[in-house]
Scaffold this motif. Sequence first.
Motif, PDB file in Angstrom:
ATOM      1  N   GLY A  41       0.789  -1.220   0.000  1.00 38.01           N
ATOM      2  CA  GLY A  41       0.000   0.000   0.000  1.00 38.01           C
ATOM      3  C   GLY A  41       0.825   1.275   0.000  1.00 38.01           C
ATOM      4  O   GLY A  41       0.293   2.358  -0.222  1.00 38.01           O
ATOM      5  N   GLU A  53      -0.005  -6.139   8.036  1.00 35.13           N
ATOM      6  CA  GLU A  53      -1.310  -5.550   7.768  1.00 35.13           C
ATOM      7  C   GLU A  53      -1.693  -4.566   8.852  1.00 35.13           C
ATOM      8  O   GLU A  53      -1.379  -4.759  10.021  1.00 35.13           O
ATOM      9  N   GLN A  57      -5.159  -2.627   5.200  1.00 33.60           N
ATOM     10  CA  GLN A  57      -4.149  -2.468   4.154  1.00 33.60           C
ATOM     11  C   GLN A  57      -3.020  -3.454   4.398  1.00 33.60           C
ATOM     12  O   GLN A  57      -2.746  -3.824   5.532  1.00 33.60           O
TER      13      GLN A  57
END
Length: 79
Positions: A41, A53, A57
Motif C-alpha cells: 500500500g 497488515e 491495508q
Amino acid sequence: MATCETCGNEYDKTFTVTRDDRTAVFDSFECAAQAMAPQCGHCGCRILGHGVEAQGQIFCCAHCARESGHPDLADRSAG
C-alpha cells in the motif's frame, strides 16, 4: 496446451493458481506473482512473503506501514 494469462505464452506445463474466488493459468511463478500477489500500500512492490497488515491495508514491511501512518508496526519483535 494452455495459455498464460499474464504473458500470453502457450505452454504445455502451465499450472493453475486459485486465490479467494479467482482462478488463473500461468506458465511461470513470475507470471503468477505479477498477476496474483498483493501490492504494498506504500511502495507498490509485489508482496511475496507475509507482509504486515494494518487497518485493512497490506504492506511489504513495517517501514512502509509506518510511512503510511501506522507507527506501531515492527518487522520483528525484540527478544
